[in-house]
Design a protein around this motif. Sequence first.
Motif, PDB file in Angstrom:
ATOM      1  N   ALA A  90       4.480   6.908   7.154  1.00  0.00           N
ATOM      2  CA  ALA A  90       6.374   7.935   7.482  1.00  0.00           C
ATOM      3  C   ALA A  90       6.831   6.178   6.997  1.00  0.00           C
ATOM      4  CB  ALA A  90       6.276   8.547   7.791  1.00  0.00           C
ATOM      5  N   MET A  91       6.629   5.397   7.951  1.00  0.00           N
ATOM      6  CA  MET A  91       6.970   3.800   8.137  1.00  0.00           C
ATOM      7  C   MET A  91       7.754   2.956   7.026  1.00  0.00           C
ATOM      8  SD  MET A  91       6.568   3.302  11.485  1.00  0.00           S
ATOM      9  CE  MET A  91       8.039   2.193  12.179  1.00  0.00           C
ATOM     10  N   ALA A  92       6.295   3.147   6.100  1.00  0.00           N
ATOM     11  CA  ALA A  92       6.283   2.083   4.482  1.00  0.00           C
ATOM     12  C   ALA A  92       6.663   3.009   3.399  1.00  0.00           C
ATOM     13  CB  ALA A  92       4.655   2.538   4.803  1.00  0.00           C
ATOM     14  N   PRO A  93       7.022   1.432   2.776  1.00  0.00           N
ATOM     15  CA  PRO A  93       7.765   2.232   1.310  1.00  0.00           C
ATOM     16  C   PRO A  93       6.940   3.073   0.923  1.00  0.00           C
ATOM     17  CG  PRO A  93       7.355  -0.472   1.444  1.00  0.00           C
ATOM     18  CD  PRO A  93       7.058   0.436   2.730  1.00  0.00           C
ATOM     19  N   SER A  94       7.843   4.188  -0.008  1.00  0.00           N
ATOM     20  CA  SER A  94       7.501   5.475   0.010  1.00  0.00           C
ATOM     21  C   SER A  94       6.199   5.713  -1.534  1.00  0.00           C
ATOM     22  CB  SER A  94       8.797   6.391  -1.653  1.00  0.00           C
ATOM     23  OG  SER A  94       9.357   5.795  -2.410  1.00  0.00           O
ATOM     24  N   GLY A  95       5.047   6.437  -1.436  1.00  0.00           N
ATOM     25  CA  GLY A  95       4.262   6.124  -2.571  1.00  0.00           C
ATOM     26  C   GLY A  95       2.857   6.004  -1.622  1.00  0.00           C
ATOM     27  N   LEU A  96       2.948   5.518  -0.610  1.00  0.00           N
ATOM     28  CA  LEU A  96       1.942   4.831  -0.249  1.00  0.00           C
ATOM     29  C   LEU A  96       1.262   5.550   0.981  1.00  0.00           C
ATOM     30  CD1 LEU A  96       3.825   0.937   0.887  1.00  0.00           C
ATOM     31  CD2 LEU A  96       1.310   0.893  -1.325  1.00  0.00           C
ATOM     32  N   PRO A 268      -5.319  -7.537  17.920  1.00  0.00           N
ATOM     33  CA  PRO A 268      -5.464  -7.804  15.945  1.00  0.00           C
ATOM     34  C   PRO A 268      -5.974  -6.598  15.666  1.00  0.00           C
ATOM     35  CG  PRO A 268      -7.692  -8.186  17.258  1.00  0.00           C
ATOM     36  CD  PRO A 268      -6.529  -8.847  18.387  1.00  0.00           C
ATOM     37  N   LEU A 269      -5.700  -6.055  14.562  1.00  0.00           N
ATOM     38  CA  LEU A 269      -5.279  -5.404  13.646  1.00  0.00           C
ATOM     39  C   LEU A 269      -4.739  -5.267  12.517  1.00  0.00           C
ATOM     40  CD1 LEU A 269      -6.428  -1.675  13.710  1.00  0.00           C
ATOM     41  CD2 LEU A 269      -3.761  -1.350  14.456  1.00  0.00           C
ATOM     42  N   ALA A 270      -4.969  -4.847  11.792  1.00  0.00           N
ATOM     43  CA  ALA A 270      -5.308  -5.190  10.152  1.00  0.00           C
ATOM     44  C   ALA A 270      -4.930  -3.416   9.414  1.00  0.00           C
ATOM     45  CB  ALA A 270      -5.744  -5.855   9.370  1.00  0.00           C
ATOM     46  N   ALA A 271      -3.736  -3.211   8.409  1.00  0.00           N
ATOM     47  CA  ALA A 271      -4.245  -1.666   8.091  1.00  0.00           C
ATOM     48  C   ALA A 271      -3.614  -2.312   6.372  1.00  0.00           C
ATOM     49  CB  ALA A 271      -2.790  -1.253   8.179  1.00  0.00           C
ATOM     50  N   THR A 272      -4.194  -1.733   5.403  1.00  0.00           N
ATOM     51  CA  THR A 272      -4.265  -1.727   3.900  1.00  0.00           C
ATOM     52  C   THR A 272      -3.794  -0.694   3.447  1.00  0.00           C
ATOM     53  OG1 THR A 272      -5.816  -3.432   3.318  1.00  0.00           O
ATOM     54  CG2 THR A 272      -4.318  -2.787   1.622  1.00  0.00           C
ATOM     55  N   LEU A 273      -2.275   0.087   2.923  1.00  0.00           N
ATOM     56  CA  LEU A 273      -1.791   0.695   2.320  1.00  0.00           C
ATOM     57  C   LEU A 273      -1.991   0.919   1.048  1.00  0.00           C
ATOM     58  CD1 LEU A 273      -0.446   0.302   5.295  1.00  0.00           C
ATOM     59  CD2 LEU A 273       1.211   1.880   4.535  1.00  0.00           C
ATOM     60  N   ALA A 274      -2.477   2.349   0.479  1.00  0.00           N
ATOM     61  CA  ALA A 274      -2.025   2.517  -0.884  1.00  0.00           C
ATOM     62  C   ALA A 274      -2.083   3.721  -1.508  1.00  0.00           C
ATOM     63  CB  ALA A 274      -4.053   2.281  -1.282  1.00  0.00           C
ATOM     64  N   THR A 275      -1.732   3.854  -2.378  1.00  0.00           N
ATOM     65  CA  THR A 275      -0.931   5.026  -3.300  1.00  0.00           C
ATOM     66  C   THR A 275      -1.947   6.295  -3.650  1.00  0.00           C
ATOM     67  OG1 THR A 275      -1.464   4.271  -5.900  1.00  0.00           O
ATOM     68  CG2 THR A 275       0.636   4.037  -4.701  1.00  0.00           C
ATOM     69  N   ASP A 276      -1.570   6.917  -3.888  1.00  0.00           N
ATOM     70  CA  ASP A 276      -2.414   8.747  -3.890  1.00  0.00           C
ATOM     71  C   ASP A 276      -3.800   8.001  -5.364  1.00  0.00           C
ATOM     72  OD1 ASP A 276      -3.638  10.566  -3.152  1.00  0.00           O
ATOM     73  OD2 ASP A 276      -2.996  11.584  -4.883  1.00  0.00           O
ATOM     74  N   ALA A 277      -3.266   7.142  -6.267  1.00  0.00           N
ATOM     75  CA  ALA A 277      -3.536   7.051  -7.581  1.00  0.00           C
ATOM     76  C   ALA A 277      -5.030   6.525  -7.378  1.00  0.00           C
ATOM     77  CB  ALA A 277      -2.720   6.370  -8.751  1.00  0.00           C
ATOM     78  N   PHE A 279      -6.474   6.324  -4.366  1.00  0.00           N
ATOM     79  CA  PHE A 279      -7.250   6.108  -3.565  1.00  0.00           C
ATOM     80  C   PHE A 279      -8.587   7.831  -3.965  1.00  0.00           C
ATOM     81  CE2 PHE A 279      -8.905  10.533  -1.443  1.00  0.00           C
ATOM     82  CZ  PHE A 279      -9.317  10.375  -0.488  1.00  0.00           C
ATOM     83  N   ARG A 280      -7.656   7.956  -5.217  1.00  0.00           N
ATOM     84  CA  ARG A 280      -8.031   9.595  -6.140  1.00  0.00           C
ATOM     85  C   ARG A 280      -9.139   8.669  -7.395  1.00  0.00           C
ATOM     86  NH1 ARG A 280      -8.067  14.312  -3.679  1.00  0.00           N
ATOM     87  NH2 ARG A 280      -5.836  14.104  -3.008  1.00  0.00           N
ATOM     88  N   ALA A 281      -8.886   7.384  -7.159  1.00  0.00           N
ATOM     89  CA  ALA A 281      -9.374   7.344  -8.436  1.00  0.00           C
ATOM     90  C   ALA A 281     -11.275   6.506  -7.713  1.00  0.00           C
ATOM     91  CB  ALA A 281      -9.253   5.174  -8.895  1.00  0.00           C
ATOM     92  N   HIS A 282     -11.135   6.387  -6.260  1.00  0.00           N
ATOM     93  CA  HIS A 282     -12.002   6.406  -5.974  1.00  0.00           C
ATOM     94  C   HIS A 282     -13.149   7.837  -5.240  1.00  0.00           C
ATOM     95  CE1 HIS A 282     -11.132   2.252  -5.492  1.00  0.00           C
ATOM     96  NE2 HIS A 282     -12.071   2.002  -5.220  1.00  0.00           N
ATOM     97  N   TYR A 283     -12.429   8.860  -5.058  1.00  0.00           N
ATOM     98  CA  TYR A 283     -12.655   9.939  -4.617  1.00  0.00           C
ATOM     99  C   TYR A 283     -13.595  10.742  -5.523  1.00  0.00           C
ATOM    100  CZ  TYR A 283     -11.523  14.512  -2.659  1.00  0.00           C
ATOM    101  OH  TYR A 283     -11.857  15.857  -2.026  1.00  0.00           O
ATOM    102  N   SER A 284     -14.702  11.152  -5.590  1.00  0.00           N
ATOM    103  CA  SER A 284     -15.989  11.325  -6.720  1.00  0.00           C
ATOM    104  C   SER A 284     -16.742  12.777  -6.056  1.00  0.00           C
ATOM    105  CB  SER A 284     -15.830  10.667  -7.397  1.00  0.00           C
ATOM    106  OG  SER A 284     -16.907  11.106  -7.885  1.00  0.00           O
TER     107      SER A 284
END
Length: 421
Positions: A90-96, A268-277, A279-284
């Motif tokens: 919700a806070m990050a740039p749109s599309g992530l 210590p904590l980190a996060a990598t945010l990614a687009t749905d595209a 994620f979907r490339a890895h969803y199978s």
Amino acid sequence: MNGSAVWHPFTQHAVEPAPPAIARTDGAYLETRDGRHILDAISSWWVVTHGHRHPRIMEAIRNTTETLDQVIFAGLTHEPAEELASALVAMAPSGLDWVFYSDSGSTSVEVALKMALGYFRNIGAPRSRIVVMGQSYHGDTIGAMSVGARGVFNAAYEPLLFEVDTIPFPAAGREQATLDAFEALSRDGQTAALIVEPLVLGAGGMRMYRARVLAELRRIAERSGTLVIADEVMTGWGRTGTLFACEQAGISPDILCTSKGLTGGSLPLAATLATDAIFRAHYSTDRTRTFFHSSSYTANPIASAAALANVGIWKEEPVAERVAALSWMQSEKVARFSKDPRFENVRTKGTIAALDLRVGSAGYLAEVGPRLRAFFLERGLLVRPLGNVIYVLPPFCVTSDELDRLYETIDEAAALASDSR
């Protein structure tokens, strides 16, 4: 040697004195075991945002330890991580739309690089070229070093590093050369990703560039189908004046890395945010397309709860106003050196101020660096110059009077450095 068995980071033990032992932290200060108070002018390596031991974050940590400790995150989940992921999206740039957890800035970058390469492999159009910006720094693990500037930080490990293509840093007046270089590299459609530190290159010397350059790099990437990775490990959480630096360029990257201020500097904590595209490339149903990455402490519940409390602080306290006030103070107070012949390239971006001391050699190994660090510490100030580059990156709770003392000491330090040449 002082009898300690500890090997400290970025420390040459043969020439540096035994470090002070810190017994307590509070607000903008570190307190040593013998009762000295040290103003943390660099936010303990850029992680502490609101101030040390913010009560709300400390309470969240205490409460979570009553019910949770580490939980394996492969095949299981827990409420702190779920709630935090929703908040970050919700806070990050749109599309992530997806959040992958890790435990440091370096590992968040490793995750981003693997996501990018995995994306192109899984969509059946493999690409392997990574483009980086000159003088950048993305961490100290192998992949993160590979996409950073080659030099003293990683010279010994050169045989382990993979090749990348480098575009020049977009210095003022030379921005077009950067854009042209990226355009040329991306033209053949083989570039998987461009990774950048948005607006400010941290460890590379607090080098700052214009938001319009980042916006144009994004447009070039879109035309060639290249993914953009925004390394917001340092620049995120208000450091550049906005929650994320990408906001100032009006862009949304394909992948965004965040750490440091994510928990307010508490754990210590980190996060990598990614687009749905991505994620979907890895969803199978084909398990070979799984994203094969993890660390033992992925999405640690206590760290996740701390980060969720940090999110609450951003939403419910006037943090944006504090950031704006600190940004204004930094700009006003460092301006005293803008025409000082002892300095050059006096600059600010949001809450970050930096200036280059004109003395002897430049660069990270400039001899003046350790002398300056010791000088500041003797006067109760934690400042770690990047060689001859003095920078000020304090917690948002720092006061005007505290900054005055800091800049007066910078003035004094410069006088001594000039006299010793």
